[in-house]
Design an enzyme around this catalytic site. Structure first.
Site, short mmCIF file in Angstrom:
data_model
loop_
_atom_site.label_atom_id
_atom_site.label_comp_id
_atom_site.label_asym_id
_atom_site.label_seq_id
_atom_site.Cartn_x
_atom_site.Cartn_y
_atom_site.Cartn_z
N SER A 124 0.82 -1.21 0.00
CA SER A 124 0.00 0.00 0.00
C SER A 124 0.85 1.26 0.00
O SER A 124 0.33 2.35 -0.20
CB SER A 124 -0.95 0.01 1.20
OG SER A 124 -0.32 -0.44 2.35
N HIS A 145 -3.09 -3.36 -5.92
CA HIS A 145 -3.40 -2.84 -4.59
C HIS A 145 -4.89 -2.94 -4.29
O HIS A 145 -5.70 -2.17 -4.81
CB HIS A 145 -2.92 -1.38 -4.48
CG HIS A 145 -3.12 -0.78 -3.13
ND1 HIS A 145 -3.33 0.55 -2.92
CD2 HIS A 145 -3.15 -1.34 -1.89
CE1 HIS A 145 -3.47 0.79 -1.63
NE2 HIS A 145 -3.37 -0.35 -0.98
N GLU A 157 -6.02 -0.68 -7.39
CA GLU A 157 -5.07 0.20 -8.06
C GLU A 157 -4.03 -0.70 -8.73
O GLU A 157 -3.35 -1.49 -8.05
CB GLU A 157 -4.38 1.13 -7.06
CG GLU A 157 -5.30 2.20 -6.48
CD GLU A 157 -4.61 3.12 -5.46
OE1 GLU A 157 -5.10 4.23 -5.24
OE2 GLU A 157 -3.58 2.71 -4.87
N ASN A 195 -4.32 7.03 -1.38
CA ASN A 195 -3.63 7.49 -0.17
C ASN A 195 -2.97 8.85 -0.36
O ASN A 195 -2.64 9.52 0.61
CB ASN A 195 -2.61 6.46 0.31
CG ASN A 195 -3.29 5.37 1.11
OD1 ASN A 195 -4.37 5.57 1.65
ND2 ASN A 195 -2.66 4.21 1.19
P1 NAD Z 1 -1.12 -9.02 8.07
O1 NAD Z 1 -0.14 -8.70 9.12
O2 NAD Z 1 -2.54 -9.27 8.43
O3 NAD Z 1 -0.60 -10.30 7.27
C1 NAD Z 1 0.69 -10.45 6.78
C2 NAD Z 1 0.99 -11.95 6.72
O4 NAD Z 1 2.19 -12.14 6.00
C3 NAD Z 1 1.19 -12.58 8.11
O5 NAD Z 1 0.36 -13.72 8.21
C4 NAD Z 1 2.67 -12.93 8.14
O6 NAD Z 1 2.93 -14.12 8.87
C5 NAD Z 1 2.97 -13.13 6.67
N1 NAD Z 1 4.35 -12.92 6.30
C6 NAD Z 1 5.18 -11.93 6.73
N2 NAD Z 1 6.37 -12.05 6.09
C7 NAD Z 1 6.27 -13.11 5.24
C8 NAD Z 1 7.15 -13.68 4.29
N3 NAD Z 1 8.38 -13.21 4.09
N4 NAD Z 1 6.71 -14.73 3.56
C9 NAD Z 1 5.46 -15.21 3.75
N5 NAD Z 1 4.59 -14.71 4.64
C10 NAD Z 1 4.98 -13.64 5.36
O7 NAD Z 1 -0.99 -7.84 7.00
P2 NAD Z 1 -2.09 -7.34 5.98
O8 NAD Z 1 -2.88 -6.25 6.62
O9 NAD Z 1 -2.79 -8.49 5.35
O10 NAD Z 1 -1.16 -6.62 4.89
C11 NAD Z 1 -0.42 -7.33 3.95
C12 NAD Z 1 0.04 -6.41 2.84
O11 NAD Z 1 -1.10 -5.77 2.27
C13 NAD Z 1 0.95 -5.27 3.29
O12 NAD Z 1 1.87 -5.02 2.26
C14 NAD Z 1 -0.01 -4.10 3.46
O13 NAD Z 1 0.62 -2.87 3.35
C15 NAD Z 1 -0.96 -4.36 2.34
N6 NAD Z 1 -2.29 -3.75 2.50
C16 NAD Z 1 -2.93 -3.78 3.70
C17 NAD Z 1 -4.20 -3.22 3.81
C18 NAD Z 1 -4.94 -3.25 5.12
O14 NAD Z 1 -5.92 -2.50 5.27
N7 NAD Z 1 -4.56 -4.10 6.05
C19 NAD Z 1 -4.82 -2.62 2.69
C20 NAD Z 1 -4.15 -2.63 1.47
C21 NAD Z 1 -2.88 -3.20 1.38
#
Ligand code: NAD
Length: 531
Positions: A124, A145, A157, A195
């Site tokens: 993001s 995204h 996106e 954003n």
């Molecule tokens: P989260 O913490 O819920 O999940 C991340 C997962 O990735 C965890 O289960 C973790 O164990 C795993 N992980 C971490 N490093 C790893 C690796 N090297 N290999 C495999 N697994 C790995 O996070 P999230 O909120 O789902 O966000 C994930 C991505 O999506 C981020 O890049 C975030 O910026 C993006 N994002 C999040 C949102 C939101 O609202 N949460 C919205 C859009 C984009």
């Protein structure tokens, strides 16, 4: 790479957190075979059983058929070793938001998957260009995204970095559509589209709070009246001030500390104090059980005040709205459609639609203070040489009767006018909310800044005008896109408000986008040509 390459392509989702699980669900529902992998052992399997439970809940509510859920779940499997994903043709990464971790993962994946497998990142905030750096085939890495919650939010996106192959971005664009989403193309720049363009929604409110211009409840009500589902204060409380502050900070830092994006000390203090919003029970509002949310004063319609001489200035939708209200009340009034301002003149006192100046600036007997751009045409000096009684009201973008509308009065105005001005607004159908005499009030400055930021994004090739509108409506539920607001306002009007804000505050925040200036010149030359 073509669309047909990706439709029904088996895919790997890496990261089984909130986003990864949602992406896996949407892909499986669209018919893809999905492998789900997470670095934490057991996390992918846990995410699938959690998904099964939530889908069963939708079956119980009659929103999904049991058969479709069985099919969806049959398409998703957890993989312990990432090497098992060798045959996939698309990877969507949703791991921790860290550049090094994402780079290392994609590097590892390149050694496992085929050279034409598309690599998508759900980052993001990290540069897609930077994530691709070091890959053997950087052209196949693209941003995809999604917004949270993935199954519900329509926007994707599709973010292209410097080396992203256009065909890869197109394939992801088409795939997103096949998944029932509305994709928009974006160039990899800080904050991408949503954003970035959304920053002023928070920033203008915090600027007003910092100068004690209004309470959170009034600011929220004025912006909800425009159609925003949540006002900025309640929204920041929901997002969490830590998260909101860190996004603002990352956009600010990534833009080489451009003052336009400077974070707010108000929010900084809240973060420092642990007032993070709903999650800690306190932010702008108190979320403790039994806590009462401060309310704004309710709308009381009332009658128009008496005036011996009444004139309606200006033309356009706001003037029309007043004309209709005055007419309905049976008042007789003159019209000055060519006036340089919009609003009501009652026995010499003025109630004006904001043009970005404070009521005090407009009402001052002399010319506007040094440094401001002169936009005034008519005189505001009374015969006595004292200033004219002036009050200003906000841009009424909300159509609902009784909608909250900010107004302010010049401190130099008579007590009688300070009392009468809101009565005119109430009688015209607005829930008049007095705020300090701040330039651009609440809605005008916020919407002008949202338009300005969107205009810069278009100017810099980040997205198209249609892309910006779709992104803001679908990614953050805005009631209209910035360019839809612009179409209802006009480029010169937006520029005037921004220039007045710039003259008042100085600094870079309110600098006008060259794209907007171009639009204003175009409109001026068209109307000149037509004259
Ligand atoms: P989260 O913490 O819920 O999940 C991340 C997962 O990735 C965890 O289960 C973790 O164990 C795993 N992980 C971490 N490093 C790893 C690796 N090297 N290999 C495999 N697994 C790995 O996070 P999230 O909120 O789902 O966000 C994930 C991505 O999506 C981020 O890049 C975030 O910026 C993006 N994002 C999040 C949102 C939101 O609202 N949460 C919205 C859009 C984009």
């Amino acid at each position: 790479m073509s669309t047909s390459n990706l439709s029904n392509a088996p895919l790997l989702v890496v990261g089984a957190g909130i986003m990864g699980a949602g992406i896996a669900q949407v892909a499986a529902q669209a018919g893809h075979t999905v492998l789900l992998h997470d670095a934490r052992p057991g996390a992918a399997a846990e995410a699938i059983s959690k998904l099964a439970k939530s889908l069963d809940g939708l079956v119980a509510k009659g929103k999904l058929s049991a058969e479709s859920v069985t099919q969806t779940l049959a398409r998703i499997s957890a993989v312990g070793a990432i090497e098992e994903a060798a045959p996939v043709r698309l990877v969507v990464e949703a791991i921790v938001e860290q550049l090094d971790a994402k780079r290392a993962l994609f590097k590892q994946l390149e050694a496992i998957v085929a050279p034409d497998c598309v690599l998508a990142t759900n980052t993001s905030s990290i540069s897609v260009t930077a994530i691709a750096n070091g890959l053997t085939h950087p052209g196949r890495l693209v941003g995809m995204h999604f917004f949270n919650p993935v199954p519900l939010m329509k926007l994707v996106e599709v973010v292209s970095g410097l080396q992203t192959d256009a065909a890869v971005a197109e394939a992801i664009f088409e795939l997103s559509k096949a998944w029932g989403k509305t994709p928009v193309h974006a160039r990899s720049t800080p904050g991408f589209i949503v954003n970035r363009i959304a920053r002023p929604y928070y920033a203008e409110t915090m600027a007003l709070l910092q100068e004690q211009a209004a309470t959170p409840a009034v600011l929220d009500a004025c912006l909800r009246a425009v159609g925003f589902r949540m006002g900025p204060c309640e929204l920041m409380d929901l997002i969490g001030h830590d998260t909101n502050f860190s996004v603002t900070r990352s956009v600010y830092e990534a833009n080489f500390y451009d003052k336009r994006f400077v974070p707010s000390l108000v929010q900084r203090e809240m973060v420092d104090g642990g007032l993070l919003g709903r999650k800690t029970g306190k932010g702008f509002y108190d979320y403790a059980e039994g806590a009462v949310r401060p309310a704004i004063s309710a709308h009381v319609a009332g009658e128009f005040p008496q005036a011996r001489r009444l004139c309606l200035h200006g033309s356009g939708p706001v003037a029309d709205r007043f004309a209709a209200a005055l007419g309905a009340a049976g008042l007789s009034f003159g019209r000055a459609p060519a006036s340089s301002w919009v609003g009501i003149e009652a026995d010499g006192a003025q109630l004006r639609l904001t043009d970005g100046r404070t009521a005090a600036q407009i009402g001052a007997p002399a010319a506007a203070p040094l440094g401001t751009q002169a936009v005034e045409v008519s005189s505001t000096t009374s015969e006595s040489g004292r200033g004219v009684d002036v009050a200003v009201f906000d841009l009424p973008l909300g159509a609902e009767p009784g909608a909250a509308l900010a107004w302010s009065v010049s401190p130099a105005a008579s007590a009688a006018w300070a009392a009468a001005a809101p009565q005119w607004l109430r009688a015209a159908g607005f829930n008049a909310q007095q705020v300090a005499d701040a330039p651009g009030l609440v809605v005008a400055r916020t919407v002008a800044m949202l338009i300005n930021e969107a205009a810069d994004a278009v100017h810099q090739g980040v997205c198209s005008t249609e892309g910006a509108d779709a992104a803001m409506k679908l990614g953050v539920n805005y009631p209209a896109g910035p360019f839809e607001w612009l179409a209802r306002w006009d480029a010169q009007g937006v520029i005037t408000v921004l220039e007045q804000l710039d003259a008042w505050y100085r600094g870079e925040r309110y600098r006008v986008s060259p794209w907007l200036r171009g639009q204003a010149s175009l409109a001026a030359s068209r109307s000149g040509a037509g004259a």
